[in-house]
Design a protein around this motif. Structure first.
Motif, PDB file in Angstrom:
ATOM      1  N   VAL A   1       5.527   3.960  54.512  1.00 18.88           N
ATOM      2  CA  VAL A   1       6.935   4.375  54.478  1.00 18.88           C
ATOM      3  C   VAL A   1       7.606   3.767  55.705  1.00 18.88           C
ATOM      4  O   VAL A   1       7.789   4.417  56.737  1.00 18.88           O
ATOM      5  CB  VAL A   1       7.072   5.912  54.477  1.00 18.88           C
ATOM      6  CG1 VAL A   1       8.537   6.318  54.314  1.00 18.88           C
ATOM      7  CG2 VAL A   1       6.231   6.524  53.368  1.00 18.88           C
ATOM      8  N   ASN A   2       7.949   2.492  55.610  1.00 20.58           N
ATOM      9  CA  ASN A   2       8.469   1.766  56.769  1.00 20.58           C
ATOM     10  C   ASN A   2       9.899   1.279  56.565  1.00 20.58           C
ATOM     11  O   ASN A   2      10.353   0.356  57.242  1.00 20.58           O
ATOM     12  CB  ASN A   2       7.548   0.592  57.120  1.00 20.58           C
ATOM     13  CG  ASN A   2       7.281  -0.310  55.929  1.00 20.58           C
ATOM     14  OD1 ASN A   2       8.044  -0.323  54.968  1.00 20.58           O
ATOM     15  ND2 ASN A   2       6.196  -1.060  55.982  1.00 20.58           N
ATOM     16  N   GLU A   3      10.598   1.890  55.618  1.00 17.77           N
ATOM     17  CA  GLU A   3      12.020   1.627  55.417  1.00 17.77           C
ATOM     18  C   GLU A   3      12.779   2.944  55.562  1.00 17.77           C
ATOM     19  O   GLU A   3      12.207   4.016  55.347  1.00 17.77           O
ATOM     20  CB  GLU A   3      12.280   1.047  54.021  1.00 17.77           C
ATOM     21  CG  GLU A   3      11.590  -0.265  53.728  1.00 17.77           C
ATOM     22  CD  GLU A   3      11.882  -0.741  52.315  1.00 17.77           C
ATOM     23  OE1 GLU A   3      13.030  -0.553  51.846  1.00 17.77           O
ATOM     24  OE2 GLU A   3      10.970  -1.274  51.673  1.00 17.77           O
ATOM     25  N   PRO A   4      14.064   2.892  55.916  1.00 20.90           N
ATOM     26  CA  PRO A   4      14.834   4.140  56.010  1.00 20.90           C
ATOM     27  C   PRO A   4      15.203   4.676  54.629  1.00 20.90           C
ATOM     28  O   PRO A   4      15.615   3.921  53.752  1.00 20.90           O
ATOM     29  CB  PRO A   4      16.082   3.720  56.795  1.00 20.90           C
ATOM     30  CG  PRO A   4      16.242   2.256  56.501  1.00 20.90           C
ATOM     31  CD  PRO A   4      14.847   1.714  56.351  1.00 20.90           C
TER      32      PRO A   4
ATOM     33  N   ARG B   1      19.334   6.589  49.299  1.00 18.84           N
ATOM     34  CA  ARG B   1      18.069   5.959  48.904  1.00 18.84           C
ATOM     35  C   ARG B   1      16.981   7.017  48.738  1.00 18.84           C
ATOM     36  O   ARG B   1      16.818   7.896  49.583  1.00 18.84           O
ATOM     37  CB  ARG B   1      17.624   4.937  49.952  1.00 18.84           C
ATOM     38  CG  ARG B   1      18.547   3.746  50.114  1.00 18.84           C
ATOM     39  CD  ARG B   1      17.869   2.674  50.949  1.00 18.84           C
ATOM     40  NE  ARG B   1      16.723   2.118  50.237  1.00 18.84           N
ATOM     41  CZ  ARG B   1      15.671   1.555  50.837  1.00 18.84           C
ATOM     42  NH1 ARG B   1      15.610   1.507  52.153  1.00 18.84           N
ATOM     43  NH2 ARG B   1      14.678   1.067  50.128  1.00 18.84           N
ATOM     44  N   HIS B   2      16.226   6.882  47.647  1.00 20.78           N
ATOM     45  CA  HIS B   2      15.180   7.848  47.326  1.00 20.78           C
ATOM     46  C   HIS B   2      13.799   7.198  47.383  1.00 20.78           C
ATOM     47  O   HIS B   2      13.599   6.081  46.898  1.00 20.78           O
ATOM     48  CB  HIS B   2      15.371   8.396  45.909  1.00 20.78           C
ATOM     49  CG  HIS B   2      16.563   9.276  45.744  1.00 20.78           C
ATOM     50  ND1 HIS B   2      16.518  10.641  45.923  1.00 20.78           N
ATOM     51  CD2 HIS B   2      17.854   8.986  45.412  1.00 20.78           C
ATOM     52  CE1 HIS B   2      17.718  11.157  45.702  1.00 20.78           C
ATOM     53  NE2 HIS B   2      18.547  10.169  45.391  1.00 20.78           N
ATOM     54  N   LEU B   3      12.845   7.931  47.945  1.00 26.86           N
ATOM     55  CA  LEU B   3      11.428   7.599  47.843  1.00 26.86           C
ATOM     56  C   LEU B   3      10.719   8.808  47.257  1.00 26.86           C
ATOM     57  O   LEU B   3      10.833   9.919  47.789  1.00 26.86           O
ATOM     58  CB  LEU B   3      10.830   7.264  49.211  1.00 26.86           C
ATOM     59  CG  LEU B   3       9.299   7.100  49.234  1.00 26.86           C
ATOM     60  CD1 LEU B   3       8.871   5.872  48.432  1.00 26.86           C
ATOM     61  CD2 LEU B   3       8.769   7.022  50.663  1.00 26.86           C
TER      62      LEU B   3
ATOM     63  N   LEU C   1       3.219   0.882  46.535  1.00 27.28           N
ATOM     64  CA  LEU C   1       4.635   1.131  46.790  1.00 27.28           C
ATOM     65  C   LEU C   1       5.417   0.227  45.848  1.00 27.28           C
ATOM     66  O   LEU C   1       5.351  -1.000  45.953  1.00 27.28           O
ATOM     67  CB  LEU C   1       4.984   0.825  48.245  1.00 27.28           C
ATOM     68  CG  LEU C   1       6.452   1.018  48.647  1.00 27.28           C
ATOM     69  CD1 LEU C   1       6.898   2.461  48.446  1.00 27.28           C
ATOM     70  CD2 LEU C   1       6.681   0.584  50.088  1.00 27.28           C
ATOM     71  N   VAL C   2       6.127   0.838  44.899  1.00 32.80           N
ATOM     72  CA  VAL C   2       6.825   0.081  43.859  1.00 32.80           C
ATOM     73  C   VAL C   2       8.273   0.539  43.774  1.00 32.80           C
ATOM     74  O   VAL C   2       8.640   1.595  44.294  1.00 32.80           O
ATOM     75  CB  VAL C   2       6.135   0.253  42.487  1.00 32.80           C
ATOM     76  CG1 VAL C   2       4.719  -0.310  42.516  1.00 32.80           C
ATOM     77  CG2 VAL C   2       6.113   1.726  42.067  1.00 32.80           C
ATOM     78  N   THR C   3       9.086  -0.258  43.096  1.00 36.11           N
ATOM     79  CA  THR C   3      10.491   0.082  42.938  1.00 36.11           C
ATOM     80  C   THR C   3      10.943  -0.206  41.513  1.00 36.11           C
ATOM     81  O   THR C   3      10.390  -1.083  40.838  1.00 36.11           O
ATOM     82  CB  THR C   3      11.365  -0.700  43.946  1.00 36.11           C
ATOM     83  OG1 THR C   3      12.714  -0.215  43.880  1.00 36.11           O
ATOM     84  CG2 THR C   3      11.341  -2.197  43.667  1.00 36.11           C
ATOM     85  N   THR C   4      11.948   0.535  41.069  1.00 38.35           N
ATOM     86  CA  THR C   4      12.446   0.374  39.701  1.00 38.35           C
ATOM     87  C   THR C   4      13.391  -0.814  39.567  1.00 38.35           C
ATOM     88  O   THR C   4      13.551  -1.350  38.468  1.00 38.35           O
ATOM     89  CB  THR C   4      13.185   1.636  39.243  1.00 38.35           C
ATOM     90  OG1 THR C   4      14.230   1.948  40.188  1.00 38.35           O
ATOM     91  CG2 THR C   4      12.232   2.820  39.144  1.00 38.35           C
TER      92      THR C   4
END
Length: 225
Positions: free
Chosen positions: A14-17, A89-91, A159-162
């Motif tokens: 988790v290295n992004e804001p 932004r959501h994680l 760690l993936v993104t839509t």
């Protein structure tokens, strides 16, 4: 709240804001608590379906973070997260459960929020290959993947993104790509052992049900470390 090797690796990914981090199936909340310290602008949502766990966690968080109001502990099904209610932004972190249940949660959340850009940090305990096939089918993009060995067990972390607005992120692969990279002899040995164990698992199944796993065996046989 000390965390072990597996949770520490998830934490480091988790290295992004983010504005909102959803620690799903949070159990004792160790990962989310660590993120409260390292993500100073994020609101951490601790989510689990077990009421007694959430009640106990809420009491611990009040004790350890008495002046911190950037968290909530919620008893609910992770597939029902009210993501669209919150801007930013959501994680979504889903760890410590089987890939089959994880696939249901992913499909539900993406289906309910098709226009939202959502990052997911995933660490299944089983069914990794099937999970990867779902991510490919639903066109997720890969941000990072790691392999960790802890207490003689191996864990894949993705760690993936839509959505990939930059059009620079690679596709998810069925057996992993960066997963097999190593920067030490110990990590290389872990990769070799995990690959051997995974192949042996599917080869045992192949002896009884070859039609079900032959493609999977072939895919893992092509992995190079």
């Amino acid at each position: 709240m000390k965390i072990g090797k597996r949770l520490n690796q998830l934490h480091d990914m988790v290295n992004e804001p983010y504005d909102h981090i959803w620690d799903c199936c949070c159990d004792h909340g160790l990962l989310g608590a660590a993120l409260l310290n390292s993500q100073p602008t994020a609101h951490i949502h601790f989510v689990d379906v077990v009421p007694t766990l959430i009640d106990a966690l809420s009491n611990r968080l009040k004790l350890h973070f008495p002046e911190n109001y950037r968290w909530e502990a919620v008893c609910m099904d992770a597939g029902q997260l009210p993501l669209a209610t919150y801007s930013g932004r959501h994680l979504v972190i889903i760890a410590g459960i089987g890939g089959d249940l994880m696939m249901d949660m992913l499909s539900t959340l993406q289906g309910k929020n098709p226009d939202l850009t959502l990052d997911f940090l995933l660490c299944p305990v089983h069914h990794q290959y099937a999970l990867r096939e779902l991510l490919i089918a639903r066109q997720f993009k890969l941000k990072e993947e790691k392999l960790v060995e802890e207490n003689s067990r191996f864990y894949e972390m993705l760690l993936v993104t839509t959505h990939d607005d930059s059009n620079t992120l690679p596709d998810v692969t069925r057996t992993g790509s960066r997963l097999w990279l190593s920067d030490s002899d110990a990590q290389r040995k872990a990769c070799e052992n995990y690959l051997a164990n995974t192949l042996a698992h599917y080869q045992r199944i192949q002896r009884g049900k070859p039609e079900q796993v032959s493609d999977i065996v072939t895919a893992y046989e092509q992995v190079r470390i």
